[in-house]
Design an enzyme around this catalytic site. Structure first.
Site, PDB file in Angstrom:
ATOM      1  N   SER A 268      -6.705  34.616  29.517  1.00 20.93           N
ATOM      2  CA  SER A 268      -6.295  34.964  28.162  1.00 20.93           C
ATOM      3  C   SER A 268      -5.660  36.451  27.834  1.00 20.93           C
ATOM      4  CB  SER A 268      -7.406  34.978  27.109  1.00 20.93           C
ATOM      5  OG  SER A 268      -8.729  35.540  27.623  1.00 20.93           O
TER       6      SER A 268
ATOM      7  N   HIS B  15      -5.920  28.257  26.609  1.00 24.29           N
ATOM      8  CA  HIS B  15      -4.446  28.764  26.362  1.00 24.29           C
ATOM      9  C   HIS B  15      -3.404  27.880  26.959  1.00 24.29           C
ATOM     10  CE1 HIS B  15      -6.043  32.281  24.437  1.00 24.29           C
ATOM     11  NE2 HIS B  15      -7.040  32.265  25.666  1.00 24.29           N
TER      12      HIS B  15
ATOM     13  N   LYS C 193      -6.171  26.699  18.811  1.00 24.23           N
ATOM     14  CA  LYS C 193      -5.077  27.661  19.280  1.00 24.23           C
ATOM     15  C   LYS C 193      -3.759  26.675  19.080  1.00 24.23           C
ATOM     16  CE  LYS C 193      -7.954  30.953  21.516  1.00 24.23           C
ATOM     17  NZ  LYS C 193      -9.197  31.242  22.326  1.00 24.23           N
TER      18      LYS C 193
HETATM   19  C1  LIG Z   1     -10.563  31.549  22.405  1.00 21.64           C
HETATM   20  C2  LIG Z   1     -10.994  31.133  23.576  1.00 21.64           C
HETATM   21  C3  LIG Z   1     -12.170  30.415  23.591  1.00 21.64           C
HETATM   22  C4  LIG Z   1     -13.077  30.076  22.268  1.00 21.64           C
HETATM   23  O1  LIG Z   1     -12.605  28.904  21.326  1.00 21.64           O
HETATM   24  P1  LIG Z   1     -12.766  29.007  19.919  1.00 21.64           P
HETATM   25  O2  LIG Z   1     -12.413  27.608  19.656  1.00 21.64           O
HETATM   26  O3  LIG Z   1     -11.799  29.997  19.335  1.00 21.64           O
HETATM   27  O4  LIG Z   1     -14.236  29.403  19.577  1.00 21.64           O
HETATM   28  C5  LIG Z   1     -12.755  30.044  24.816  1.00 21.64           C
HETATM   29  N1  LIG Z   1     -12.491  30.136  25.966  1.00 21.64           N
HETATM   30  C6  LIG Z   1     -11.195  30.946  25.840  1.00 21.64           C
HETATM   31  C7  LIG Z   1     -10.291  31.188  27.275  1.00 21.64           C
HETATM   32  C8  LIG Z   1     -10.420  31.292  24.862  1.00 21.64           C
HETATM   33  O5  LIG Z   1      -9.338  31.953  24.785  1.00 21.64           O
END
Ligand SMILES: *Cc1c(COP(=O)(O)O)cnc(C)c1O
Length: 388
Positions: free
Chosen positions: A176, A204, A238
């Protein structure tokens, strides 16, 4: 009674205190922040779907059909037909036998890991894994081993020595803060050889990588349905522009997670209107190849435009394009300078990233235009004191 005022002052003194900014209006590349228009490079809405009319319409119409909340946990009466449909669509989309929806990615990771391992088992985590994976491994009570970033040779050594009954290897598919990729084919082969599960967190990569945005496994050419020990986790907040998350994999494994994941059982189900929005997102993700093409084009423009400036981008084929600055204070000052010029790109400093690698985490969206990237480049040139 403990007084947190001093602790807060301590955070502030170390520049670790965070502040929030109030954002108004719809999601998009230009946000209204604290009352002022601002060009944003901080959102994870990589495909620009969070305000897409098809998602908004699906959400509104589902709210009329189901109401707003799910009103119960999924195993009681919160599992709506919108969830059932979304799970079937996600299974088909990822090419895996079954999918299960969670209310967020954080919840999904906590629940999946806790369902798979416990005391007496071992979890192997890439050093740059997301906080939710680390927390999940801790909460599960399994022994936990961190391996150096993407170091499959080292992982193989520790896996070979491990005598635990259950072994679980965990990695982000796209990291990330770096935007680089995990070596998924090697990891899958390694796990197969050593009888370990592999949990891939594609927060991502889902929607962004692979043919039709089917994610990192597809991007790596892995046919997960032929690897029963691979579990694929994706988030819906996302690139999918909605909220929630899912895990997909072999049916018996998914049934076990549904029976055992405490963050599935003991929480109110994901609102059905968001499941409907996510279903609509899957259609747009598969159909609109231009959104992924646009991301690649913007990344190319950004890379080219940085020629001659003092910073470089880390290598990334994703929407995350980190600009390496190095020094913490310099990264913060650069972010602040950009803010004064109406551009929002967050500075990420240790301990979130290794020492000496403070950076701006620039995230691109398919709704950014080449002119937006040019605006960012002009601001960076300005900040570098270079002629614009
Ligand atoms: C954002 C993220 C999460 C958490 O997801 P949410 O739906 O925002 O709680 C888990 N793993 C990674 C790698 C992330 O970037």
């Amino acid at each position: 009674m403990h007084d947190f005022t001093q602790e807060l002052a301590g955070l502030a003194a170390q520049s670790l205190a965070r502040t929030r900014h109030v954002v108004d209006g719809p999601q998009g590349p230009v946000l209204e922040v604290d009352g002022q228009a601002c060009l944003s490079f901080c959102s994870n809405d990589y495909l620009g779907l969070a305000n897409h009319p098809e998602l908004v319409a699906a959400c509104v119409s589902a709210a009329a059909q189901y109401g707003v909340g799910a009103a119960a946990s999924a195993l009681i009466s919160g599992h709506a037909s919108a969830h059932e449909r979304l799970e079937q669509e996600l299974a088909a989309f990822t090419g895996l036998p079954r999918a299960l929806c969670f209310s967020s990615g954080y919840m999904a990771n906590l629940g999946i890991i806790g369902a798979l391992v416990g005391a007496g088992d071992t979890v192997f985590l890439d050093r740059l894994s997301h906080a939710s994976l680390i927390d999940g491994a801790r909460l599960a009570g399994a022994e936990f081993r961190v391996f150096p970033h993407n170091d499959t040779a080292r992982l193989e050594q520790v896996l070979a020595r491990c005598k635990s009954r259950r072994k679980l290897v965990i990695t982000d598919a796209v990291f990330s803060m770096d935007g680089d990729l995990a070596p998924l084919p090697e990891l899958a082969a390694l796990c197969e050889r050593h009888g370990a599960w592999l949990l891939v967190d594609d927060a991502h990569g889902f929607g962004v990588l692979g043919p039709q945005g089917r994610g990192s496994l597809a991007h790596a050419g892995l046919c997960a349905s032929r690897s029963p020990h691979v579990l694929y986790m994706g988030t819906l907040g996302k690139a999918a522009g909605a909220a929630g998350a899912f895990v997909a994999g072999h049916a018996a494994l998914l049934e076990w997670i549904m029976q055992r994941a405490r963050t599935y059982m003991f929480t109110t189900a994901h609102p059905p209107m968001l499941a409907a929005a996510a279903s609509a997102a899957l259609g747009v993700i598969a159909r609109d190849e231009w959104r992924r093409e646009r991301l690649r084009e913007l990344a190319r423009l950004l890379r080219q435009g940085l020629d001659g400036l003092p910073w470089r981008l880390l290598p990334s084929v994703t929407a995350i394009q980190p600009l390496l600055v190095g020094d913490n204070a310099a990264a913060r000052a650069l972010a602040q300078r950009l803010r004064q010029l109406g551009i929002w790109a967050p500075a990420i400093c240790p301990p979130t990233v290794p020492r000496g690698t403070a950076r701006l985490r620039i995230s691109l969206s398919a709704l950014h235009t080449p002119a937006h990237v040019e605006q960012l480049l002009a601001a960076l040139r300005h900040a570098a004191g270079a002629p614009s």
